[in-house]
Enzyme design. Structure first.
Site, short mmCIF file in Angstrom:
data_model
loop_
_atom_site.label_atom_id
_atom_site.label_comp_id
_atom_site.label_asym_id
_atom_site.label_seq_id
_atom_site.Cartn_x
_atom_site.Cartn_y
_atom_site.Cartn_z
N HIS A 159 0.61 -1.10 -0.13
CA HIS A 159 -0.18 0.22 -0.11
C HIS A 159 1.13 1.01 0.02
O HIS A 159 1.88 0.60 0.77
CB HIS A 159 -0.79 -0.51 1.36
CG HIS A 159 -2.06 0.95 0.88
ND1 HIS A 159 -1.61 1.96 0.99
CD2 HIS A 159 -3.67 0.86 0.75
CE1 HIS A 159 -3.74 2.60 1.49
NE2 HIS A 159 -3.64 1.84 1.01
N ASP A 205 -8.36 -5.65 0.13
CA ASP A 205 -8.13 -6.46 -1.14
C ASP A 205 -8.09 -7.47 -1.40
O ASP A 205 -8.89 -8.70 -1.82
CB ASP A 205 -7.72 -5.69 -2.50
CG ASP A 205 -7.86 -4.63 -2.81
OD1 ASP A 205 -7.90 -3.49 -2.36
OD2 ASP A 205 -9.97 -4.21 -2.63
C1 SDX Z 1 -6.42 0.10 -3.04
O1 SDX Z 1 -4.84 4.93 -2.34
C2 SDX Z 1 -5.35 4.11 -1.41
O2 SDX Z 1 -5.73 4.17 -0.18
C3 SDX Z 1 -5.71 2.88 -2.11
C4 SDX Z 1 -7.03 1.89 -1.17
C5 SDX Z 1 -9.07 2.81 -1.22
O3 SDX Z 1 -8.44 1.93 0.17
O4 SDX Z 1 -8.56 3.34 -1.91
O5 SDX Z 1 -5.96 1.33 -0.11
C6 SDX Z 1 -7.67 0.75 -1.97
O6 SDX Z 1 -6.18 0.16 -3.75
C7 SDX Z 1 -5.37 -1.04 -1.80
C8 SDX Z 1 -3.87 -1.52 -2.87
C9 SDX Z 1 -4.53 -1.71 -3.88
N1 SDX Z 1 -3.63 -2.23 -4.37
C10 SDX Z 1 -2.88 -4.20 -4.52
O7 SDX Z 1 -3.53 -5.17 -3.72
C11 SDX Z 1 -1.98 -3.86 -5.74
C12 SDX Z 1 -0.82 -4.89 -5.29
N2 SDX Z 1 0.25 -3.22 -4.48
C13 SDX Z 1 0.91 -2.71 -5.21
O8 SDX Z 1 0.61 -2.42 -6.68
C14 SDX Z 1 1.69 -1.56 -4.92
O9 SDX Z 1 1.61 -1.70 -3.42
C15 SDX Z 1 0.65 -0.55 -4.64
C16 SDX Z 1 0.31 -0.07 -5.89
C17 SDX Z 1 -0.65 -0.81 -3.47
C18 SDX Z 1 1.34 0.68 -3.75
O10 SDX Z 1 2.41 0.53 -4.66
P1 SDX Z 1 3.92 2.05 -4.31
O11 SDX Z 1 3.40 2.41 -2.79
O12 SDX Z 1 3.84 2.99 -5.46
O13 SDX Z 1 4.88 0.98 -4.37
P2 SDX Z 1 5.73 1.03 -5.19
O14 SDX Z 1 5.23 0.56 -6.38
O15 SDX Z 1 6.82 1.55 -5.61
O16 SDX Z 1 6.48 -0.35 -4.40
C19 SDX Z 1 7.41 -0.18 -3.07
C20 SDX Z 1 8.92 -1.10 -3.08
C21 SDX Z 1 8.51 -2.03 -5.17
O17 SDX Z 1 10.21 -2.32 -4.54
P3 SDX Z 1 11.35 -1.72 -4.93
O18 SDX Z 1 10.79 -0.62 -6.33
O19 SDX Z 1 11.02 -0.61 -4.28
O20 SDX Z 1 12.33 -2.80 -5.42
O21 SDX Z 1 7.29 -2.67 -3.08
C22 SDX Z 1 7.32 -3.40 -4.24
C23 SDX Z 1 7.30 -3.11 -5.46
O22 SDX Z 1 8.22 -3.73 -6.33
N3 SDX Z 1 5.77 -3.98 -4.07
C24 SDX Z 1 5.80 -5.20 -4.16
C25 SDX Z 1 4.25 -5.18 -4.09
N4 SDX Z 1 3.66 -3.44 -3.91
C26 SDX Z 1 5.48 -2.71 -3.54
N5 SDX Z 1 6.32 -6.22 -4.43
C27 SDX Z 1 4.91 -7.48 -4.70
N6 SDX Z 1 4.44 -7.53 -4.83
C28 SDX Z 1 3.64 -5.83 -4.57
N7 SDX Z 1 2.15 -6.27 -3.75
#
Ligand code: SDX
Length: 440
Positions: free
Chosen positions: A316, A374
């Protein structure tokens, strides 16, 4: 709006200084009631000729709000100051709607009046039913939602003048009241069953379940345990600060677009798998993993920088601790499975083991990746009988009140202006046109 500067006795907290080369500028620091302070850089471009650069807005406060507060490090979520755990376990969804819209919990009389007003706006214009006929039966219900909600302004001309407080409130009530009807119609249309009209003697969530699962051929009795679970799931999804879809609604509303069009924009944004589409994607992922023995293979893929695969339902932007909604979602999941007599759900086995392994894995611990709302919602909604493609529709239904409350707060903010971010340009400098005959 009234973000406060701190006590004049501590002047060092009243402003921040930016130095670039031999120049420096001072900017005010504004402090809210709780949470991080902000450096007010609204005059930065005028003073420095520079923009700030923050793709994804990881360090940017786009607005001031009194609606929802999240502490991502502590795993705290407050709606108008009330903890999500207390609202989800004690009240109902329409009470949360009232709280988000008006800022206070309703008195018994206010609750009765609000329930009455919402209940009597649950039907949609009969012509809307014909609007659905334009879609293919195999259309994704979210495509239907974007289309139908966007079309509402074509039916309700008496509540699109955003300068009229009465029309703003009528549009708000209409959106909250009609979303379950529109969502249920989208579901019925895609499964080829006739639409079921709302019944005013049912509560909000019971009405929705009946519109989704009743058929004209027989009576339908709403299971009160499932209705309570549905209502709690709506509360958990109602608002969440300035997430991507809420920011979309605010930006659309900042141009003066009508509220129905703004909500349709929010639905479109929520659809993405990185946002509200994650519940559908998470269930598909659990199905693809299939068995606990395959979890290590997927954990390995999630950690591989060269593999775009991510654990859906994990991570998140704000929560760097357990999403407080996920805990309640997991509890609700177990309640629903128990009520339905589902002793053993292979997807739940995979989810529980995946969570156990991920939470003990250095990669997820270091990146502070925890299950979000989720992760468990898909298992719950599938058990309740919803098709996977309806999961994000349910998220949109619940989030409508949050979008509307945030839109209303923005419209009523005297400092409100159209949102118009800038950029850093790295394209071609000015150059003259070359006639095609002279191009090689
Ligand atoms: C919702 O914003 C809100 O409030 C949203 C929400 C709401 O109520 O409105 O809470 C609802 O959207 C919840 C989130 C649902 N999405 C997912 O579950 C999809 C999987 N999650 C990822 O796509 C990600 O965690 C996000 C999009 C949710 C957050 O992304 P960020 O904050 O932009 O973080 P990032 O993508 O930059 O990740 C940081 C690091 C990365 O590694 P590095 O580049 O630093 O080496 O963490 C890793 C990412 O690769 N990472 C993950 C991961 N999520 C982040 N690695 C593996 N699996 C994951 N799920």
């Amino acid at each position: 709006m009234d973000a406060k500067t701190p006590d004049p006795k501590s002047p060092d907290l009243n402003s921040g200084t930016l130095a670039v080369g031999d120049k420096s500028w001072s900017f005010p620091v504004l402090h809210g009631s709780i949470g991080p302070s902000v450096l007010d850089i609204s005059k930065l471009y005028g003073q420095t000729g520079m923009f700030t650069y923050d793709p994804g807005f990881t360090s940017t406060a786009a607005c001031e709000s009194k609606i929802t507060y999240i502490d991502g490090d502590e795993g705290v979520l407050l709606y108008r100051g009330y903890p999500i755990e207390q609202l989800a376990m004690n009240g109902d969804f329409l009470e949360t709607c009232y709280l988000l819209l008006y800022g206070e919990l309703p008195t018994p009389a206010q609750k009765t009046d609000f329930d009455y007003r919402v209940t009597r706006h649950t039907m949609v214009h009969e012509q809307m039913a014909r609007f659905y006929q334009g879609f293919r039966r195999d259309a994704h219900p979210m495509a239907v939602m974007v289309g139908c909600v966007g079309a509402l302004s074509a039916f309700y001309h008496d509540s699109i003048d955003i300068s009229d407080p009465h029309q703003r409130m009528v549009a708000s009530i209409r959106m909250i009241a009609k979303m379950p009807t529109i969502a249920a119609m989208a579901y019925k249309y895609t499964i080829g069953q006739p639409f079921i009209y709302p019944k005013n003697d049912l509560d909000y969530s019971s009405n929705f379940l009946r519109m989704c699962f009743a058929v004209p051929a027989e009576d339908y009795k709403v299971n009160p345990i499932l209705a309570k679970a549905m209502d709690r799931i709506f509360i958990l999804h109602a608002d969440h600060e300035q997430n991507a879809s809420t920011s979309t609604v605010r930006l659309a509303g900042s141009s003066g677009a009508n509220p129905f069009a703004c909500i349709a924009a929010g639905i479109a944004c929520l659809w993405g798998p990185a946002h509200g589409g994650a519940n559908e994607a998470a269930l598909k992922m659990l199905g693809e993993i299939g068995h606990v023995s395959r979890i290590p293979e997927y954990i390995k893929r999630a950690k591989d920088k060269n593999d775009p695969f991510r654990l859906m339902g994990f991570g998140h932007r704000v929560y760097k601790n357990y999403d407080p909604r996920a805990k309640i979602m997991q509890q609700t999941c177990h309640e629903v499975l128990r009520e339905l007599g589902i002793k053993h759900d292979p997807l739940l086995d995979v989810a529980m083991e995946l969570e156990r392994i991920a939470l003990s894995d250095d990669y997820f611990i270091e990146k502070k990746l925890y299950p979000n709302i989720d992760f468990y919602s898909g298992i719950t909604l599938k058990a309740m009988g919803f098709s996977t493609s309806m999961f994000t529709v349910l998220f949109a239904l619940a989030r409508t009140v949050g979008w509307i409350a945030q839109w209303k707060e923005m419209i009523e903010d005297p400092q409100q202006k159209i949102g118009r971010p800038r950029q850093i340009y790295s394209g071609a400098p000015r150059r003259d046109y070359v006639a095609i005959a002279k191009r090689r």
